[in-house]
Design a protein around this motif. Structure first.
Motif, short mmCIF file in Angstrom:
data_model
loop_
_atom_site.label_atom_id
_atom_site.label_comp_id
_atom_site.label_asym_id
_atom_site.label_seq_id
_atom_site.Cartn_x
_atom_site.Cartn_y
_atom_site.Cartn_z
N ARG A 93 -11.50 4.01 8.83
CA ARG A 93 -10.17 4.52 9.19
C ARG A 93 -9.68 5.61 8.24
O ARG A 93 -8.51 5.97 8.27
CB ARG A 93 -9.18 3.37 9.23
CG ARG A 93 -9.57 2.36 10.32
CD ARG A 93 -8.67 1.18 10.36
NE ARG A 93 -7.33 1.57 10.79
CZ ARG A 93 -6.29 0.77 10.78
NH1 ARG A 93 -6.41 -0.47 10.35
NH2 ARG A 93 -5.12 1.18 11.20
N TYR A 128 0.83 -1.20 0.00
CA TYR A 128 0.00 0.00 0.00
C TYR A 128 0.86 1.25 0.00
O TYR A 128 2.08 1.19 0.17
CB TYR A 128 -0.96 0.02 1.20
CG TYR A 128 -0.28 0.22 2.53
CD1 TYR A 128 -0.11 1.49 3.06
CD2 TYR A 128 0.20 -0.87 3.26
CE1 TYR A 128 0.51 1.68 4.29
CE2 TYR A 128 0.82 -0.69 4.49
CZ TYR A 128 0.98 0.59 5.00
OH TYR A 128 1.59 0.78 6.21
N PHE A 150 0.13 6.00 -0.19
CA PHE A 150 -0.83 7.09 -0.04
C PHE A 150 -0.67 8.09 -1.18
O PHE A 150 0.41 8.29 -1.71
CB PHE A 150 -0.62 7.81 1.29
CG PHE A 150 -1.07 7.00 2.46
CD1 PHE A 150 -2.38 7.07 2.90
CD2 PHE A 150 -0.19 6.15 3.12
CE1 PHE A 150 -2.81 6.30 3.98
CE2 PHE A 150 -0.61 5.39 4.19
CZ PHE A 150 -1.92 5.47 4.63
N HIS A 183 -4.31 0.93 -2.06
CA HIS A 183 -3.95 -0.46 -1.79
C HIS A 183 -3.43 -1.13 -3.05
O HIS A 183 -3.78 -0.77 -4.17
CB HIS A 183 -5.18 -1.22 -1.24
CG HIS A 183 -4.83 -2.54 -0.66
ND1 HIS A 183 -4.91 -3.70 -1.39
CD2 HIS A 183 -4.37 -2.89 0.58
CE1 HIS A 183 -4.53 -4.72 -0.62
NE2 HIS A 183 -4.20 -4.25 0.58
N ASP A 185 -4.87 12.54 3.30
CA ASP A 185 -4.27 11.60 2.35
C ASP A 185 -5.20 10.41 2.14
O ASP A 185 -6.00 10.05 2.99
CB ASP A 185 -2.93 11.08 2.88
CG ASP A 185 -1.87 12.17 2.95
OD1 ASP A 185 -2.13 13.30 2.48
OD2 ASP A 185 -0.78 11.88 3.47
N LEU A 239 -5.54 6.35 1.12
CA LEU A 239 -4.88 5.05 1.05
C LEU A 239 -5.04 4.48 -0.36
O LEU A 239 -6.14 4.47 -0.91
CB LEU A 239 -5.49 4.09 2.07
CG LEU A 239 -4.98 2.65 2.01
CD1 LEU A 239 -3.56 2.56 2.53
CD2 LEU A 239 -5.90 1.73 2.81
N GLN A 259 -10.12 5.82 1.03
CA GLN A 259 -9.36 4.79 0.33
C GLN A 259 -9.73 4.82 -1.14
O GLN A 259 -10.90 4.97 -1.51
CB GLN A 259 -9.67 3.42 0.91
CG GLN A 259 -8.93 2.29 0.24
CD GLN A 259 -9.18 0.95 0.93
OE1 GLN A 259 -9.64 0.88 2.06
NE2 GLN A 259 -8.85 -0.11 0.23
#
Length: 191
Positions: A74, A31, A33, A47, A43, A45, A77
């Motif tokens: 969290r 992963y 950012f 993956h 930012d 994520l 993404q």
């Protein structure tokens, strides 16, 4: 649980399109950012699975991405990368470098496919670039010659018009001098 709550739980997260630059990506961790352009929040994520979906294994720092982004517990993404611009990368792209390296030919491995020695003349050679071209006497077809082939011949440099003898093999991009030598009785710059 009431029916309304069940519907809310199963509702997909809202997707937004975000453009930004790769802050970092670690293929070992799987992963990295991206930083949204114009300060569009925290930012995001990125993956490995969305990188893999575009046929890549990693992303170079500074590359520009356009992504479908969803909010998770969290943070945000990337759900899908819709566009990638590698020209904005600030460092080398490991995948492009690997592809170039895989495309390189080892002249020594081609010696068995090379013809007999023949007379050639240096068309041009750039020592800093590490390659140049020779031509058969009386012909115009360029024959690639790599610096490693020059070094193995014990030569330091090739000069335009310099006469050599070469064994030439067919390469996937055209003819390739796999062995060169100075003709007997001539002086050539040596190592």
């Amino acid at each position: 649980m009431r029916v309304e709550e069940a519907v809310q739980v199963g509702t997909p997260a809202e997707e937004v399109i975000v453009r930004g630059t790769v802050k970092w990506f670690d293929p070992v961790r799987g992963y990295g950012f991206m930083v949204p352009a114009s300060g569009e929040g925290a930012d995001i994520l990125v993956h490995f699975t969305v990188v893999r979906d575009i046929g890549r294994r990693t992303l170079p720092e500074g590359a520009t991405l356009t992504c479908e982004v969803i909010a998770r517990d969290r943070g945000r993404q990337a759900k899908r990368i819709t566009d990638i611009d590698l020209s904005t990368a600030i460092g080398p792209d490991p995948e492009t470098a690997a592809a170039r390296a895989a495309d390189r030919v080892n002249p020594q491995a081609m010696i068995a496919a090379a013809g007999e020695y023949e007379d050639v003349s240096v068309k041009w050679f750039n020592r800093l670039k590490g390659y140049g071209f020779v031509v058969r006497i009386g012909r115009d077809e360029d024959i690639f010659v790599h610096m490693e082939t020059v070094r193995r011949a014990g030569l330091v440099e090739l000069l335009p018009g310099q006469l050599l003898r070469a064994r030439v093999a067919p390469g996937h991009k055209g003819p390739l001098a796999v062995v060169i030598e100075a003709p007997v009785g001539t002086e050539a710059p040596s190592a």
